[in-house]
Design a protein around this motif. Structure first.
Motif, PDB file in Angstrom:
ATOM      1  N   GLY A 531       0.806  -1.214   0.000  1.00  0.00           N
ATOM      2  CA  GLY A 531       0.000   0.000   0.000  1.00  0.00           C
ATOM      3  C   GLY A 531       0.836   1.260   0.000  1.00  0.00           C
ATOM      4  N   PHE A 532       1.956   1.248   0.743  1.00  0.00           N
ATOM      5  CA  PHE A 532       2.811   2.438   0.799  1.00  0.00           C
ATOM      6  C   PHE A 532       3.368   2.770  -0.578  1.00  0.00           C
ATOM      7  N   VAL A 533       3.894   1.755  -1.277  1.00  0.00           N
ATOM      8  CA  VAL A 533       4.478   1.995  -2.604  1.00  0.00           C
ATOM      9  C   VAL A 533       3.400   2.393  -3.604  1.00  0.00           C
ATOM     10  N   CYS A 534       2.218   1.725  -3.540  1.00  0.00           N
ATOM     11  CA  CYS A 534       1.129   2.079  -4.459  1.00  0.00           C
ATOM     12  C   CYS A 534       0.708   3.535  -4.276  1.00  0.00           C
ATOM     13  N   ASP A 535       0.619   3.996  -3.021  1.00  0.00           N
ATOM     14  CA  ASP A 535       0.227   5.387  -2.771  1.00  0.00           C
ATOM     15  C   ASP A 535       1.318   6.353  -3.215  1.00  0.00           C
ATOM     16  N   LYS A 536       2.562   6.021  -2.939  1.00  0.00           N
ATOM     17  CA  LYS A 536       3.663   6.913  -3.302  1.00  0.00           C
ATOM     18  C   LYS A 536       3.824   7.027  -4.820  1.00  0.00           C
ATOM     19  N   LEU A 537       3.612   5.910  -5.515  1.00  0.00           N
ATOM     20  CA  LEU A 537       3.796   5.900  -6.972  1.00  0.00           C
ATOM     21  C   LEU A 537       2.493   6.081  -7.728  1.00  0.00           C
ATOM     22  N   ASP A 538       1.377   6.336  -7.001  1.00  0.00           N
ATOM     23  CA  ASP A 538       0.051   6.520  -7.619  1.00  0.00           C
ATOM     24  C   ASP A 538      -0.288   5.315  -8.508  1.00  0.00           C
ATOM     25  N   MET A 539      -0.221   4.128  -7.910  1.00  0.00           N
ATOM     26  CA  MET A 539      -0.424   2.878  -8.645  1.00  0.00           C
ATOM     27  C   MET A 539      -1.593   2.125  -8.013  1.00  0.00           C
ATOM     28  N   GLN A 540      -2.401   1.487  -8.866  1.00  0.00           N
ATOM     29  CA  GLN A 540      -3.475   0.637  -8.374  1.00  0.00           C
ATOM     30  C   GLN A 540      -2.889  -0.691  -7.908  1.00  0.00           C
ATOM     31  N   LEU A 541      -3.510  -1.252  -6.854  1.00  0.00           N
ATOM     32  CA  LEU A 541      -3.016  -2.510  -6.313  1.00  0.00           C
ATOM     33  C   LEU A 541      -3.077  -3.633  -7.340  1.00  0.00           C
ATOM     34  N   LYS A 551      11.800  -1.146 -11.025  1.00  0.00           N
ATOM     35  CA  LYS A 551      12.283  -0.171 -12.002  1.00  0.00           C
ATOM     36  C   LYS A 551      11.911   1.251 -11.591  1.00  0.00           C
ATOM     37  N   LEU A 552      10.673   1.429 -11.083  1.00  0.00           N
ATOM     38  CA  LEU A 552      10.256   2.771 -10.669  1.00  0.00           C
ATOM     39  C   LEU A 552      11.023   3.232  -9.435  1.00  0.00           C
ATOM     40  N   LEU A 553      11.319   2.322  -8.522  1.00  0.00           N
ATOM     41  CA  LEU A 553      12.070   2.706  -7.321  1.00  0.00           C
ATOM     42  C   LEU A 553      13.507   3.075  -7.661  1.00  0.00           C
ATOM     43  N   GLU A 554      14.057   2.451  -8.705  1.00  0.00           N
ATOM     44  CA  GLU A 554      15.420   2.794  -9.112  1.00  0.00           C
ATOM     45  C   GLU A 554      15.521   4.236  -9.606  1.00  0.00           C
ATOM     46  N   LYS A 555      14.407   4.777 -10.124  1.00  0.00           N
ATOM     47  CA  LYS A 555      14.408   6.152 -10.594  1.00  0.00           C
ATOM     48  C   LYS A 555      14.334   7.147  -9.442  1.00  0.00           C
ATOM     49  N   SER A 556      13.974   6.691  -8.260  1.00  0.00           N
ATOM     50  CA  SER A 556      13.930   7.573  -7.101  1.00  0.00           C
ATOM     51  C   SER A 556      15.312   7.631  -6.450  1.00  0.00           C
ATOM     52  N   ARG A 557      15.378   8.182  -5.266  1.00  0.00           N
ATOM     53  CA  ARG A 557      16.656   8.312  -4.569  1.00  0.00           C
ATOM     54  C   ARG A 557      17.002   7.101  -3.723  1.00  0.00           C
ATOM     55  N   MET A 558      16.245   6.027  -3.857  1.00  0.00           N
ATOM     56  CA  MET A 558      16.511   4.818  -3.067  1.00  0.00           C
ATOM     57  C   MET A 558      17.765   4.114  -3.586  1.00  0.00           C
ATOM     58  N   SER A 559      18.526   3.571  -2.666  1.00  0.00           N
ATOM     59  CA  SER A 559      19.722   2.817  -3.036  1.00  0.00           C
ATOM     60  C   SER A 559      19.334   1.412  -3.463  1.00  0.00           C
ATOM     61  N   GLN A 560      20.260   0.760  -4.169  1.00  0.00           N
ATOM     62  CA  GLN A 560      20.009  -0.615  -4.606  1.00  0.00           C
ATOM     63  C   GLN A 560      19.849  -1.536  -3.416  1.00  0.00           C
ATOM     64  N   GLU A 561      20.583  -1.264  -2.321  1.00  0.00           N
ATOM     65  CA  GLU A 561      20.455  -2.114  -1.133  1.00  0.00           C
ATOM     66  C   GLU A 561      19.060  -2.002  -0.524  1.00  0.00           C
ATOM     67  N   ASP A 562      18.525  -0.762  -0.461  1.00  0.00           N
ATOM     68  CA  ASP A 562      17.188  -0.579   0.107  1.00  0.00           C
ATOM     69  C   ASP A 562      16.120  -1.206  -0.780  1.00  0.00           C
ATOM     70  N   ILE A 563      16.296  -1.102  -2.103  1.00  0.00           N
ATOM     71  CA  ILE A 563      15.320  -1.721  -3.020  1.00  0.00           C
ATOM     72  C   ILE A 563      15.336  -3.234  -2.848  1.00  0.00           C
ATOM     73  N   ALA A 564      16.517  -3.809  -2.767  1.00  0.00           N
ATOM     74  CA  ALA A 564      16.628  -5.259  -2.580  1.00  0.00           C
ATOM     75  C   ALA A 564      16.023  -5.690  -1.254  1.00  0.00           C
ATOM     76  N   GLU A 565      16.240  -4.888  -0.200  1.00  0.00           N
ATOM     77  CA  GLU A 565      15.664  -5.214   1.109  1.00  0.00           C
ATOM     78  C   GLU A 565      14.139  -5.134   1.065  1.00  0.00           C
ATOM     79  N   TYR A 566      13.597  -4.125   0.355  1.00  0.00           N
ATOM     80  CA  TYR A 566      12.136  -4.015   0.220  1.00  0.00           C
ATOM     81  C   TYR A 566      11.547  -5.229  -0.492  1.00  0.00           C
ATOM     82  N   VAL A 567      12.154  -5.617  -1.611  1.00  0.00           N
ATOM     83  CA  VAL A 567      11.663  -6.777  -2.370  1.00  0.00           C
ATOM     84  C   VAL A 567      11.755  -8.038  -1.527  1.00  0.00           C
ATOM     85  N   THR A 568      12.861  -8.194  -0.786  1.00  0.00           N
ATOM     86  CA  THR A 568      13.024  -9.387   0.067  1.00  0.00           C
ATOM     87  C   THR A 568      11.959  -9.434   1.153  1.00  0.00           C
TER      88      THR A 568
END
Length: 606
Positions: A531-541, A551-568
């Motif tokens: 829900g947090f990512v959907c709201d931040k990126l204006d995406m339907q669930l 791919k969309l998170l990579e365009k933000s200021r998030m690091s690759q480590e944080d993106i990998a941790e989120y996906v995990t």
């Protein structure tokens, strides 16, 4: 006792016992593949099961059109579940077709207690061709991957009916059929099913696995999701497919084509991830008939009963009585409109309270709706509450039905004399009645005087009293501008509220953690992460996909480590939610901390 006279009883007792024993024994036959290639071998299995270890031996069928390479190979399986024992004997034959065509392996029978029990017959289709014996490493790889293709692993959308009336419920089950080892699965796309009102069935954290024989082939079947759909409009509507990813284990085959391959295959195999999609199903939704449609009909479809009750039928004037109208049955209780209750005009009626209870029993949606009326009769006398009627359409009978309650008579006795004299002939409201006896204020006999010549404007409290309204007005204006901006920009509104909504989900997760409700804990963490990512990126669930989100998170200021941790974290939460949590409380606390930390970092980066 005369032995001759007791013989009929003994014969009847022996016959009854033999019937009961026979009823505990079952037999079925199956093959490991169908159709088969002309040069391919396959396994034909006879399984006899029951509640005894002394199971009868079957009479083997004739394998006309097939060569018997090996068999019968016998195996025994004994299980104890809740103190009850079940056993089964399996007899396997390795067969190879002799020619192309369609062949029938007849049913197999056993004799148990003087009764003959027969199995199902199996129809085998033999087609031309087979995989080459020495195709090299790539051919072996393709053969391994072929184990999870076609009919060995597929997802099916099952509906209980394809032609319904508007607002009639349809039971939809998404079932996974598999003949390979499945380690886990993860939903990739949950059907939105536009045009339907959806009610979910709770299936538990881990799906129940059963067996089904389809076209002679034995499958394991797991129901992953089950819902009740209520079509909100007529016409052709589509039940959308479900998409999942499955981790399946494929055995590594040896290159030799020997009769003894199965004994020397690699027991571990390799894990293959496969994305599978169920089929879409078209539903023909018929409009409700116009003939014999009641004038008070409001679109309710199902089967209902209704009654009415009062907590007392004799009371004094100005006392309250509770009137309860209860509707129960099968159908969409949340969309059910309560019928109107005609009450006497000289009774005071408070706002009714509704309470809806939804049940999910026997694969049907139903429940009850209770409407409570609190009424206050103001005058003595006998009052009659007319029967309440409620019209609905019964799809089973295909006719409109009417439920009617009994009438209720209230005997109102004279109330307190003071209250009667105050209220007789008055038209006071409820608020005015509450103020009776409190509307007289006595004149104060003492006063507080200020000295003459005192200058109020020199007092800082006096000046502050002018500034506070100005400051409040300025703040109100700024807040109104902010709200207008949010209303005009949905994306901005979702982004601003994303943190608060996610915090609510995490609060639920923390509560579930304390009560050790593992399934609800992981459901709340999944809702927070998605829900947090959907709201931040204006995406339907329904459009949520980990590949696109990454791919969309990579365009933000998030690091690759944080993106990998989120996906995990999201994958781990989904896995524990659907596959059943093996974590203890300490590991769940650690996982909660990880989710909180990654979401705190994302709040600063996105």
């Amino acid at each position: 006792m005369n032995l001759f006279k007791s013989q009929p009883f003994l014969i009847l007792l022996v016959f009854t016992v033999s019937r009961l024993v026979a009823a505990d024994v079952s037999i079925r036959t199956m093959v490991d593949k169908n159709p088969v290639g002309l040069n391919d071998r396959f396994v034909y299995t006879i399984e006899v099961s029951g509640e005894s270890t002394s199971l009868p031996r079957p009479v083997y069928p004739s394998f006309e059109g097939f060569s018997v390479l090996s068999g019968p190979n016998t195996s025994t399986n004994i299980q104890y579940v809740n103190g009850a024992m079940t056993s089964s004997n399996s007899y396997s034959f390795y067969l190879m077709p002799q020619k192309e065509g369609t062949f029938m392996i007849p049913s197999v029978s056993i004799d148990e207690g003087g009764e003959t029990i027969s199995s199902n017959s199996v129809e085998i289709k033999v087609v031309k061709g087979s995989a080459p014996a020495n195709a090299g490493k790539s051919a072996l790889q393709n053969k391994e991957d072929a184990d999870i293709k076609g009919d060995n692993l597929y997802l099916k959308t099952e509906v209980d009916k394809k032609s319904v009336y508007q607002n009639e419920q349809i039971i939809v089950a998404y079932k996974l059929y598999f003949r390979v080892s499945v380690r886990s699965y993860n939903p990739e796309k949950i059907p939105a099913n536009p045009g339907f009102w959806t009610e979910e069935f709770q299936l538990g954290s881990q799906p129940t696995v059963n067996t089904e024989i389809i076209n002679g082939v034995n499958y394991q079947v797991a129901t992953l999701r089950q819902v009740a759909l209520f079509p909100t409009r007529s016409g052709q509507l589509t039940v959308e497919p479900m998409v999942i990813s499955v981790d399946a284990v494929v055995k590594r085959q040896r290159r030799s084509r020997s009769l003894f391959d199965d004994f020397f295959d690699d027991p571990f195999g390799r894990t293959v991830k496969k994305s599978i999609t169920s089929q879409a199903v078209t539903i023909n939704v018929k409009p409700l008939p116009l003939a014999n449609k009641p004038s008070d009909f409001e679109g309710t479809v199902g089967n209902y009963r209704m009654d009415i009750s009062a907590d007392k039928t004799e009371l004094k004037a100005n006392e309250a009585v509770s009137l309860r109208l209860n509707i129960n049955g099968q159908g969409n209780m949340k969309l059910l409109n309560a019928p109107k209750v005609n009450l006497p005009s000289d009774m005071e009626v408070y706002e009714p309270k509704e309470k809806t209870n939804v049940t999910r029993e026997n694969n049907r949606i139903g429940g009850s709706k209770e409407i409570e009326y609190v009424i206050v009769p103001r005058f003595a006398g006998e009052y009659r509450i007319d029967p309440v009627t409620f019209s609905f359409f019964d799809p089973q009978k295909r006719t409109y039905q009417r439920a009617t309650t009994r009438g209720i008579t209230l005997n109102i006795l004279p109330g307190d004399k003071t209250d009667a004299s105050l209220l007789a002939g008055s038209s006071l409201s409820k608020q005015e009645i509450t103020l009776l006896g409190k509307d007289i204020r006595y004149i104060k006999e003492t006063f507080e005087y200020y000295p003459s010549g005192r200058k109020l404007y020199t007092n800082w409290l006096y000046l502050l009293s002018y500034l506070i309204p100005l400051i409040a007005l300025l703040l109100a204006w700024r807040y109104q501008v902010y709200q207008n901006k949010l209303r005009g920009n949905v994306r901005l509104a979702r982004q601003r509220k994303a943190g608060r909504v996610a915090a609510k989900h995490l609060a639920v997760a923390r509560k579930m953690l304390k009560s050790n409700h593992k399934e609800d804990f992981y459901r709340a963490t999944t809702d927070a992460l998605q829900g947090f990512v959907c709201d931040k990126l204006d995406m339907q669930l329904s459009d949520f996909n980990l590949v696109e989100v990454s791919k969309l998170l990579e365009k933000s200021r998030m690091s690759q480590e944080d993106i990998a941790e989120y996906v995990t974290c999201l994958q781990e939460s989904d896995f524990q939610r659907y596959a059943g949590s093996g974590m203890d409380t300490v590991e769940m606390k650690s996982f909660y901390t990880r989710v909180s930390n990654i979401m705190t970092g994302m709040e600063k980066s996105i």
